[in-house]
Design a protein around this motif. Sequence first.
Motif, PDB file in Angstrom:
ATOM      1  N   LEU A 151       0.824  -1.213   0.000  1.00  0.00           N
ATOM      2  CA  LEU A 151       0.000   0.000   0.000  1.00  0.00           C
ATOM      3  C   LEU A 151       0.856   1.261   0.000  1.00  0.00           C
ATOM      4  N   LEU A 152       2.118   1.128   0.413  1.00  0.00           N
ATOM      5  CA  LEU A 152       3.027   2.269   0.442  1.00  0.00           C
ATOM      6  C   LEU A 152       3.766   2.449  -0.876  1.00  0.00           C
ATOM      7  N   MET A 153       3.589   1.502  -1.789  1.00  0.00           N
ATOM      8  CA  MET A 153       4.269   1.550  -3.070  1.00  0.00           C
ATOM      9  C   MET A 153       3.383   2.227  -4.117  1.00  0.00           C
ATOM     10  N   PRO A 154       3.955   2.615  -5.256  1.00  0.00           N
ATOM     11  CA  PRO A 154       3.161   3.257  -6.310  1.00  0.00           C
ATOM     12  C   PRO A 154       1.963   2.401  -6.722  1.00  0.00           C
ATOM     13  N   GLU A 155       0.922   3.033  -7.134  1.00  0.00           N
ATOM     14  CA  GLU A 155      -0.304   2.340  -7.524  1.00  0.00           C
ATOM     15  C   GLU A 155      -0.034   1.305  -8.611  1.00  0.00           C
ATOM     16  N   GLY A 156      -0.655   0.147  -8.465  1.00  0.00           N
ATOM     17  CA  GLY A 156      -0.491  -0.924  -9.435  1.00  0.00           C
ATOM     18  C   GLY A 156       0.670  -1.865  -9.153  1.00  0.00           C
ATOM     19  N   SER A 157       1.404  -1.620  -8.069  1.00  0.00           N
ATOM     20  CA  SER A 157       2.566  -2.460  -7.762  1.00  0.00           C
ATOM     21  C   SER A 157       2.160  -3.844  -7.263  1.00  0.00           C
ATOM     22  N   GLY A 158       0.968  -3.951  -6.676  1.00  0.00           N
ATOM     23  CA  GLY A 158       0.539  -5.210  -6.069  1.00  0.00           C
ATOM     24  C   GLY A 158       0.523  -6.373  -7.032  1.00  0.00           C
ATOM     25  N   ILE A 159       0.144  -6.117  -8.284  1.00  0.00           N
ATOM     26  CA  ILE A 159       0.037  -7.215  -9.256  1.00  0.00           C
ATOM     27  C   ILE A 159       1.403  -7.844  -9.530  1.00  0.00           C
ATOM     28  N   TYR A 160       2.464  -7.059  -9.375  1.00  0.00           N
ATOM     29  CA  TYR A 160       3.804  -7.587  -9.620  1.00  0.00           C
ATOM     30  C   TYR A 160       4.234  -8.587  -8.557  1.00  0.00           C
ATOM     31  N   ALA A 161       3.588  -8.565  -7.412  1.00  0.00           N
ATOM     32  CA  ALA A 161       3.954  -9.488  -6.331  1.00  0.00           C
ATOM     33  C   ALA A 161       3.376 -10.889  -6.530  1.00  0.00           C
ATOM     34  N   ILE A 162       2.394 -11.019  -7.400  1.00  0.00           N
ATOM     35  CA  ILE A 162       1.685 -12.297  -7.548  1.00  0.00           C
ATOM     36  C   ILE A 162       2.609 -13.458  -7.932  1.00  0.00           C
ATOM     37  N   PRO A 163       3.499 -13.316  -8.949  1.00  0.00           N
ATOM     38  CA  PRO A 163       4.379 -14.452  -9.283  1.00  0.00           C
ATOM     39  C   PRO A 163       5.224 -14.906  -8.110  1.00  0.00           C
ATOM     40  N   ASN A 164       5.699 -13.958  -7.307  1.00  0.00           N
ATOM     41  CA  ASN A 164       6.527 -14.321  -6.156  1.00  0.00           C
ATOM     42  C   ASN A 164       5.708 -15.034  -5.088  1.00  0.00           C
ATOM     43  N   ILE A 165       4.490 -14.603  -4.873  1.00  0.00           N
ATOM     44  CA  ILE A 165       3.631 -15.264  -3.890  1.00  0.00           C
ATOM     45  C   ILE A 165       3.379 -16.709  -4.299  1.00  0.00           C
ATOM     46  N   ILE A 166       3.078 -16.905  -5.575  1.00  0.00           N
ATOM     47  CA  ILE A 166       2.829 -18.258  -6.085  1.00  0.00           C
ATOM     48  C   ILE A 166       4.084 -19.122  -5.935  1.00  0.00           C
ATOM     49  N   GLY A 167       5.236 -18.578  -6.337  1.00  0.00           N
ATOM     50  CA  GLY A 167       6.484 -19.331  -6.249  1.00  0.00           C
ATOM     51  C   GLY A 167       6.857 -19.685  -4.822  1.00  0.00           C
ATOM     52  N   THR A 168       6.652 -18.741  -3.904  1.00  0.00           N
ATOM     53  CA  THR A 168       6.994 -18.988  -2.501  1.00  0.00           C
ATOM     54  C   THR A 168       6.090 -20.045  -1.880  1.00  0.00           C
ATOM     55  N   CYS A 169       4.809 -20.006  -2.234  1.00  0.00           N
ATOM     56  CA  CYS A 169       3.882 -21.025  -1.726  1.00  0.00           C
ATOM     57  C   CYS A 169       4.230 -22.408  -2.254  1.00  0.00           C
TER      58      CYS A 169
END
Length: 350
Positions: A151-169
């Motif tokens: 939420l502290l990052m520029p708007e639209g940054s959240g979608i970039y985290a998805i591949p990492n979340i999937i990989g980490t899980c």
Amino acid sequence: MNSKTKNEKSHSAEEASAFQNNALEQQYGGGHAGGWVGRLPSSWVPYVQLTRLSPPAALFLIYFPHFFGVILAAIIQRSPVSQVLRASLIMLGGSFFFSNAAHGWNDLIDAPIDKSIARTSKRPIPRGAITPRAAFVFTATQAIGAASFLLLMPEGSGIYAIPNIIGTCYYPWAKRHTNFAQLVLGFCLAWGIIMGSCAMGLKPFTGGPFGGVDDNGWKQLFWAEPSIASLFLASILWTVIYDSIYAHQDIKDDIKVGLKSIAVLFRDQTKPLLWSLLGCMIALLYTCGNLLNMGIPFYIIAAGGSLLSLGAMIANVNLKESASCWWWFRYGFWLAGGAIAGGLLSEYDS
């Protein structure tokens, strides 16, 4: 005299090995309780052990690539120091919670296997200091904490985290499915470069689902900004190198329980592979610098420092001794990570 000297040397070597193995068991085996950890309430200690916060190597394994991404984006955009400091602090906070969540999740999934491996059998979940339910709740809260930094990052940054979340899980299961689990881990950690770039307001992708649209309104081809892609791939190889050495600690137990890794696949031929990967990593660092016309200090510090530190690690580590693998993993990654960070900072400061 000669016999006495030999016995003394043998005894000293055994003591050193025992000391290193004890340190290994404490720090990554889940039993560390000295130093500042000993001052905490006893109920907190298992969670510090779960998250590998003492020493904080695990945190910096995750933070280093995020920091690389911040500084590389700052070089590309010629960003002010104030923006760099803000983004670096956001990445540090997010890395703290993400590291906690990732290690909690990994140990929760691995708990049945950890019980059967000597080095990991005393981790908090296998030894019963943390119940699986408590570990899941803790992991969820840490994941929420990590997400809050988006939420502290520029708007639209959240979608970039998805591949990492999937990989980490997926990572805990990768060790059951493929001998190249280190590549999965490398992808997850190196993705921090993408997130660090996003924190600076630089979109790392030029096309595809994460990228932009050309003047005619058509989606561009999926690709990343070349210098970011080069550093991203170099960071993956860096992880594969040090984690393959780390994996050799448990190779006998891993074979018994059916876990897979590059160490299990290559065994005595791991070092030739690591030398090849190191060569590719240095070439990618050179490419990153060349694409941005970086100065000589970057090549000396980042590429040269990585070559010396990781080269010394590969050359000197005894892959058949757990203590040696731990020692070189512990110090080798710090030196290489510091070298890359120092090289990038030298360019930003120039």
